[in-house]
Write an enzyme that holds these catalytic residues in place. Structure first.
Site, PDB file in Angstrom:
ATOM      1  N   ASP A  54       0.836  -1.199   0.000  1.00  0.00           N
ATOM      2  CA  ASP A  54       0.000   0.000   0.000  1.00  0.00           C
ATOM      3  C   ASP A  54       0.878   1.260   0.000  1.00  0.00           C
ATOM      4  O   ASP A  54       0.363   2.379  -0.120  1.00  0.00           O
ATOM      5  CB  ASP A  54      -0.998  -0.002   1.162  1.00  0.00           C
ATOM      6  CG  ASP A  54      -0.359  -0.073   2.525  1.00  0.00           C
ATOM      7  OD1 ASP A  54       0.875  -0.237   2.609  1.00  0.00           O
ATOM      8  OD2 ASP A  54      -1.098   0.028   3.531  1.00  0.00           O
ATOM      9  N   ASP A  93      -0.918  -6.301   0.049  1.00  0.00           N
ATOM     10  CA  ASP A  93      -1.292  -5.615   1.296  1.00  0.00           C
ATOM     11  C   ASP A  93      -2.795  -5.405   1.384  1.00  0.00           C
ATOM     12  O   ASP A  93      -3.409  -4.876   0.447  1.00  0.00           O
ATOM     13  CB  ASP A  93      -0.664  -4.206   1.319  1.00  0.00           C
ATOM     14  CG  ASP A  93       0.618  -4.125   2.120  1.00  0.00           C
ATOM     15  OD1 ASP A  93       1.007  -5.109   2.776  1.00  0.00           O
ATOM     16  OD2 ASP A  93       1.248  -3.046   2.086  1.00  0.00           O
ATOM     17  N   GLU A 190       9.064  -3.697  10.772  1.00  0.00           N
ATOM     18  CA  GLU A 190       9.480  -2.418  10.191  1.00  0.00           C
ATOM     19  C   GLU A 190       9.940  -1.455  11.284  1.00  0.00           C
ATOM     20  O   GLU A 190       9.213  -1.211  12.259  1.00  0.00           O
ATOM     21  CB  GLU A 190       8.310  -1.807   9.404  1.00  0.00           C
ATOM     22  CG  GLU A 190       8.639  -0.446   8.799  1.00  0.00           C
ATOM     23  CD  GLU A 190       7.648   0.037   7.749  1.00  0.00           C
ATOM     24  OE1 GLU A 190       6.763  -0.735   7.335  1.00  0.00           O
ATOM     25  OE2 GLU A 190       7.769   1.206   7.347  1.00  0.00           O
TER      26      GLU A 190
HETATM   27  N1  LIG Z   1       8.962   5.175  -0.359  1.00  0.00           N
HETATM   28  C1  LIG Z   1       8.546   4.617   0.766  1.00  0.00           C
HETATM   29  N2  LIG Z   1       9.406   3.843   1.469  1.00  0.00           N
HETATM   30  C2  LIG Z   1       9.025   3.258   2.624  1.00  0.00           C
HETATM   31  O1  LIG Z   1       9.851   2.536   3.238  1.00  0.00           O
HETATM   32  C3  LIG Z   1       7.698   3.453   3.091  1.00  0.00           C
HETATM   33  C4  LIG Z   1       6.830   4.241   2.311  1.00  0.00           C
HETATM   34  N3  LIG Z   1       7.271   4.804   1.170  1.00  0.00           N
HETATM   35  N4  LIG Z   1       5.563   4.455   2.698  1.00  0.00           N
HETATM   36  C5  LIG Z   1       5.012   3.750   3.830  1.00  0.00           C
HETATM   37  C6  LIG Z   1       6.033   3.583   4.855  1.00  0.00           C
HETATM   38  C7  LIG Z   1       6.520   4.840   5.548  1.00  0.00           C
HETATM   39  N5  LIG Z   1       7.860   4.472   5.921  1.00  0.00           N
HETATM   40  C8  LIG Z   1       8.792   5.246   6.605  1.00  0.00           C
HETATM   41  C9  LIG Z   1       8.896   6.609   6.396  1.00  0.00           C
HETATM   42  C10 LIG Z   1       9.827   7.364   7.084  1.00  0.00           C
HETATM   43  C11 LIG Z   1      10.668   6.773   8.009  1.00  0.00           C
HETATM   44  C12 LIG Z   1      11.681   7.636   8.757  1.00  0.00           C
HETATM   45  O2  LIG Z   1      11.975   8.736   8.352  1.00  0.00           O
HETATM   46  N6  LIG Z   1      12.248   7.142   9.862  1.00  0.00           N
HETATM   47  C13 LIG Z   1      13.218   7.853  10.690  1.00  0.00           C
HETATM   48  C14 LIG Z   1      13.128   7.268  12.080  1.00  0.00           C
HETATM   49  C15 LIG Z   1      13.165   8.317  13.128  1.00  0.00           C
HETATM   50  C16 LIG Z   1      13.201   7.700  14.509  1.00  0.00           C
HETATM   51  O3  LIG Z   1      12.130   7.392  15.082  1.00  0.00           O
HETATM   52  O4  LIG Z   1      14.335   7.488  14.996  1.00  0.00           O
HETATM   53  C17 LIG Z   1      14.653   7.670  10.168  1.00  0.00           C
HETATM   54  O5  LIG Z   1      15.477   8.515  10.468  1.00  0.00           O
HETATM   55  O6  LIG Z   1      14.945   6.679   9.474  1.00  0.00           O
HETATM   56  C18 LIG Z   1      10.568   5.418   8.244  1.00  0.00           C
HETATM   57  C19 LIG Z   1       9.633   4.651   7.535  1.00  0.00           C
HETATM   58  C20 LIG Z   1       8.159   3.164   5.444  1.00  0.00           C
HETATM   59  N7  LIG Z   1       7.256   2.972   4.333  1.00  0.00           N
HETATM   60  C1  LIG Z   2       7.300  -1.303   3.196  1.00  0.00           C
HETATM   61  C2  LIG Z   2       6.485  -2.553   3.011  1.00  0.00           C
HETATM   62  C3  LIG Z   2       6.751  -3.559   4.078  1.00  0.00           C
HETATM   63  C4  LIG Z   2       5.017  -2.244   2.866  1.00  0.00           C
HETATM   64  O1  LIG Z   2       4.188  -2.613   3.670  1.00  0.00           O
HETATM   65  C5  LIG Z   2       4.585  -1.481   1.689  1.00  0.00           C
HETATM   66  O2  LIG Z   2       5.383  -1.275   0.750  1.00  0.00           O
HETATM   67  O3  LIG Z   2       3.420  -1.063   1.672  1.00  0.00           O
HETATM   68 MG   LIG Z   3       2.292  -1.669   3.381  1.00  0.00          MG
END
Ligand SMILES: Nc1nc(=O)c2c([nH]1)NC[C@@H]1CN(c3ccc(C(=O)N[C@@H](CCC(=O)O)C(=O)O)cc3)CN21
Ligand SMILES: CC(C)C(=O)C(=O)O
Ligand SMILES: [Mg+2]
Length: 274
Positions: A54, A93, A190
């Protein structure tokens, strides 16, 4: 390759083979795809699993969350991928609220399996364990998804690492045991600390697939656009690596990803969370 040759060279992944891979210590490789062309490239490269995520709401549609994605859309993209992927195991999903009650979840899952998926994925534990049990009793293979569940973004207040303090870590371990007990066949973790993901992976019999969950999960998954180094319009999360820069072409990037996951080179420590 014509259809006859394709049939002759088919070695399709099946659900029981996933647990067997964990048992043998063979790492599982998964990427997202949303169309036939990327599905074909991944299938030919020997990728184990393809996820119709998704995340398509963000990378295809430009939304800032996965919440607007519908059952019709996941069904459509699943059918597109299934046209061209014959060996990779296709996972679809359940989008936001399609798993809110057992009957909705069964209707949507049936449509995805009839469109060519072999397994459906749903986020969460708690009452979702009842949904997992309901579907698995009806012969639908299930992948659970715990940790940073993007459909919880409004309650989480952003995309944040989960399971960081001791109480949250214990709660996440219990959720993992609960979804396995309810009948899940696989578990995506995740954005959870690497050490916790390793402990969950050792504790469960079902394979774990990590994204931002360290090197010790039984397999890894990334979003297609991220592994091709594309700008998502947001800050790039730690767990993302640009495999196009390594492989030099789309086919090369997919091959480099598979090689890096299977050899244990990806994810490196800097792709994980403490
Ligand atoms: N292009 C894309 N990649 C993804 O992996 C993804 C999506 N979209 N859409 C749905 C979710 C959203 N996701 C995400 C988006 C942002 C972070 C992020 O910026 N994480 C911070 C963590 C900060 C913290 O709590 O320490 C990082 O710095 O990595 C993580 C997962 C993973 N999923
Ligand atoms: C990041 C993966 C695990 C997902 O659920 C998605 O792409 O929607
Ligand atoms: Mg998903």
């Amino acid at each position: 390759m014509d259809t006859e040759q394709q049939a002759a060279t088919r070695r399709p992944w099946t659900v029981p083979m996933l647990a067997e891979a964990k048992h043998k210590g063979r790492k599982l490789t998964m990427l997202t795809a949303y169309d036939a062309s990327f599905g074909r490239a991944m299938d030919r490269a020997g990728l184990d699993l393809i996820l119709i995520g998704d995340s398509l709401g963000m990378v295809m549609q430009g939304h800032d969350s996965t919440l607007p994605v519908t059952v019709d859309q996941i069904e459509y993209h699943t059918a597109c991928v299934a046209k061209a992927a014959f060996n990779s195991l296709i996972v679809a999903d359940l989008p936001f609220q399609a798993d809110a009650d057992p009957d909705r979840a069964l209707q949507a899952s049936t449509r995805f399996l009839q469109a060519g998926a072999k397994m459906i994925k749903l986020e969460g534990a708690g009452f979702k364990c009842d949904i997992i049990r309901y579907l698995s009793e009806r012969e639908i293979p299930i992948c659970s998804h715990l940790g940073l569940t993007p459909q919880s973004v409004l309650r989480f207040g952003g995309y944040k690492v989960q399971g960081r303090d001791e109480a949250a870590a214990a709660a996440l371990m219990q959720q993992a045991k609960d979804v396995e007990q309810a009948g899940a066949d696989m578990l995506v973790l995740e954005c959870v600390p690497s050490a916790l993901a390793a402990e969950i992976t050792r504790t469960l019999k079902i394979p774990t697939i990590g994204i931002g969950a360290g090197p010790d999960c039984d397999g890894q998954v990334l979003v297609l656009h991220d592994m091709l180094g594309m700008d998502s319009g947001h800050r790039r999360p730690r767990f993302v690596k640009d495999f196009l820069a390594v492989g030099g072409s789309i086919e090369g990037a997919i091959a480099a990803y598979i090689e890096a996951v299977q050899s244990g080179d990806f994810p490196a420590p800097e792709h994980g969370y403490a």
